[in-house]
Design a protein around this motif. Structure first.
Motif, PDB file in Angstrom:
ATOM      1  N   GLU A 174      39.175   5.854  34.384  1.00  0.00           N
ATOM      2  CA  GLU A 174      39.552   7.127  35.031  1.00  0.00           C
ATOM      3  C   GLU A 174      38.463   7.565  36.000  1.00  0.00           C
ATOM      4  O   GLU A 174      38.727   7.958  37.135  1.00  0.00           O
ATOM      5  N   ASN A 177      38.515   5.459  39.091  1.00  0.00           N
ATOM      6  CA  ASN A 177      39.631   5.790  39.987  1.00  0.00           C
ATOM      7  C   ASN A 177      39.374   7.115  40.714  1.00  0.00           C
ATOM      8  O   ASN A 177      39.668   7.249  41.906  1.00  0.00           O
ATOM      9  N   ASN A 178      38.801   8.095  40.011  1.00  0.00           N
ATOM     10  CA  ASN A 178      38.480   9.378  40.662  1.00  0.00           C
ATOM     11  C   ASN A 178      37.420   9.193  41.749  1.00  0.00           C
ATOM     12  O   ASN A 178      37.527   9.752  42.842  1.00  0.00           O
ATOM     13  N   LYS A 181      38.843   7.508  44.814  1.00  0.00           N
ATOM     14  CA  LYS A 181      39.629   8.423  45.636  1.00  0.00           C
ATOM     15  C   LYS A 181      38.700   9.287  46.504  1.00  0.00           C
ATOM     16  O   LYS A 181      38.910   9.440  47.719  1.00  0.00           O
ATOM     17  N   ARG A 184      37.223   7.269  49.351  1.00  0.00           N
ATOM     18  CA  ARG A 184      38.135   7.061  50.473  1.00  0.00           C
ATOM     19  C   ARG A 184      38.260   8.329  51.309  1.00  0.00           C
ATOM     20  O   ARG A 184      38.312   8.278  52.531  1.00  0.00           O
ATOM     21  N   ARG A 208      42.188  -4.707  35.337  1.00  0.00           N
ATOM     22  CA  ARG A 208      42.838  -5.087  36.603  1.00  0.00           C
ATOM     23  C   ARG A 208      44.089  -4.256  36.849  1.00  0.00           C
ATOM     24  O   ARG A 208      44.337  -3.782  37.950  1.00  0.00           O
ATOM     25  N   SER A 209      44.896  -4.080  35.780  1.00  0.00           N
ATOM     26  CA  SER A 209      46.175  -3.388  35.982  1.00  0.00           C
ATOM     27  C   SER A 209      45.999  -1.890  36.188  1.00  0.00           C
ATOM     28  O   SER A 209      46.827  -1.242  36.815  1.00  0.00           O
ATOM     29  N   GLU A 210      44.918  -1.321  35.683  1.00  0.00           N
ATOM     30  CA  GLU A 210      44.761   0.140  35.781  1.00  0.00           C
ATOM     31  C   GLU A 210      43.951   0.602  36.993  1.00  0.00           C
ATOM     32  O   GLU A 210      43.877   1.793  37.275  1.00  0.00           O
ATOM     33  N   LEU A 211      43.313  -0.323  37.665  1.00  0.00           N
ATOM     34  CA  LEU A 211      42.523   0.078  38.837  1.00  0.00           C
ATOM     35  C   LEU A 211      43.428   0.186  40.051  1.00  0.00           C
ATOM     36  O   LEU A 211      44.261  -0.684  40.285  1.00  0.00           O
ATOM     37  N   LYS A 212      43.229   1.261  40.805  1.00  0.00           N
ATOM     38  CA  LYS A 212      44.119   1.478  41.944  1.00  0.00           C
ATOM     39  C   LYS A 212      43.430   1.154  43.272  1.00  0.00           C
ATOM     40  O   LYS A 212      42.450   1.797  43.634  1.00  0.00           O
ATOM     41  N   ASP A 213      43.952   0.184  43.969  1.00  0.00           N
ATOM     42  CA  ASP A 213      43.505  -0.143  45.341  1.00  0.00           C
ATOM     43  C   ASP A 213      42.007  -0.369  45.484  1.00  0.00           C
ATOM     44  O   ASP A 213      41.382   0.149  46.417  1.00  0.00           O
TER      45      ASP A 213
END
Ligand SMILES: Nc1ncnc2c1ncn2[C@@H]1O[C@H](COP(=O)(O)OP(=O)(O)OP(=O)(O)O)[C@@H](O)[C@H]1O
Ligand SMILES: [Mg+2]
Length: 268
Positions: A174, A177-178, A181, A184, A208-213
């Protein structure tokens, strides 16, 4: 890669300092001029290099007279005016510690809760980070404070890559990912992740599946020898050859990523 600016962030305890210390030394072995910056309020990057705490430099943030002199604020002048852009360009040379080929600058950070600090210390730190990121020619590696606060202060604007460390845990994912964001939103071009302390394949798949971009630079195993090196206050470099090999690979992937964005800027 010479001149690239890289910051390392993530949740507390995930391995930011370990990765910074190893990469600083690996980049230096490649022949690059490396400046490693400890920008965590709890400064311990020097320890990861195997430097005993009594020999570790005093964090610049604790140098009250220096900060007062540079920002034009008196020690007792609470709430008084101070320079928002103090001149700090001479300070890295004056205060870094040479560890082998690596230059280590212990900055520290402000510990008060809440982001941003309208105080001389905040202006001083921001000026030093901005100076090193925008003006210096070394490859700069910044060991950031844990969590998202360091990004909130926007003091890493202008870096070439933010590398986020995650461990097999929802909260570290989490946080990553924060942070990704926020990075970016700040216009940071390269945001990448290292998965650390992995003990089984399923953890790697989940991360791998939970990381976004974000690009995954590498997978580091949980290593009892790395843990032991910290316990014995020894340099992490000699702890575990397999761990080092994986970090070497991750470093090369990061190098390609940064070189490709720098290359594309030149083409435009
Ligand atoms: N792959 C690994 N295997 C085993 N232990 C590890 C590994 N990576 C890091 N550690 C250990 O985990 C602990 C935290 O690592 P480190 O200090 O590098 O994290 P950090 O993200 O910088 O922490 P902080 O948020 O407190 O600054 C240390 O004891 C370190 O030795
Ligand atoms: Mg740390």
């Amino acid at each position: 890669m010479q001149g690239a600016k890289i910051a390392v962030g993530g949740k507390g305890g995930v391995g930011k300092t370990t990765v910074c210390a190893v990469w600083a030394q690996l980049f230096a072995q490649d022949g690059l001029d490396v400046l490693a910056i400890d920008a965590d309020p709890n400064t311990n990057l020097a320890l990861a290099f195997g430097i005993p705490s009594e020999q570790s430099p005093m964090p610049l943030i604790q140098m009250k007279e220096l900060i007062a002199e540079r920002t034009g604020s008196g020690r007792d002048a609470v709430g008084a005016y101070f320079r928002l852009n103090p001149n700090v360009s001479d300070l890295p040379e004056e205060y870094w510690l040479k560890v082998g080929k690596v230059k280590l600058l212990v900055l520290g950070a402000i510990t008060q809760a809440g982001s941003g600090c309208a105080c001389p210390e905040g202006a001083f730190l921001k000026a030093l980070l901005t100076h090193t990121i925008l003006q210096r020619q070394e490859l700069v590696l910044v060991d950031l404070a844990a969590g998202v606060e360091s990004m909130g202060r926007a003091s890493v604007q202008g870096i070439d890559a933010l590398v986020l460390i995650v461990e097999p845990g929802g909260r570290s994912i989490e946080t990553a990912n924060n942070l990704a964001k926020m990075a970016r939103e700040l216009g940071i071009k390269n945001v990448a992740v290292i998965a650390n302390k992995i003990t089984e394949r399923s953890q790697e798949d989940l991360i791998r599946s939970e990381l976004k971009d974000v690009a995954l630079l590498g997978i580091l195993p949980y290593s009892p020898s790395v843990q032991q090196a910290d316990l014995q206050r020894a340099s992490v470099m000699k702890a575990d050859a397999q761990f080092m090999a994986q970090l070497q690979k991750a470093k090369d992937v990061l190098t390609d990523l940064i070189d490709s964005t720098i290359g594309s800027e030149v083409d435009v």
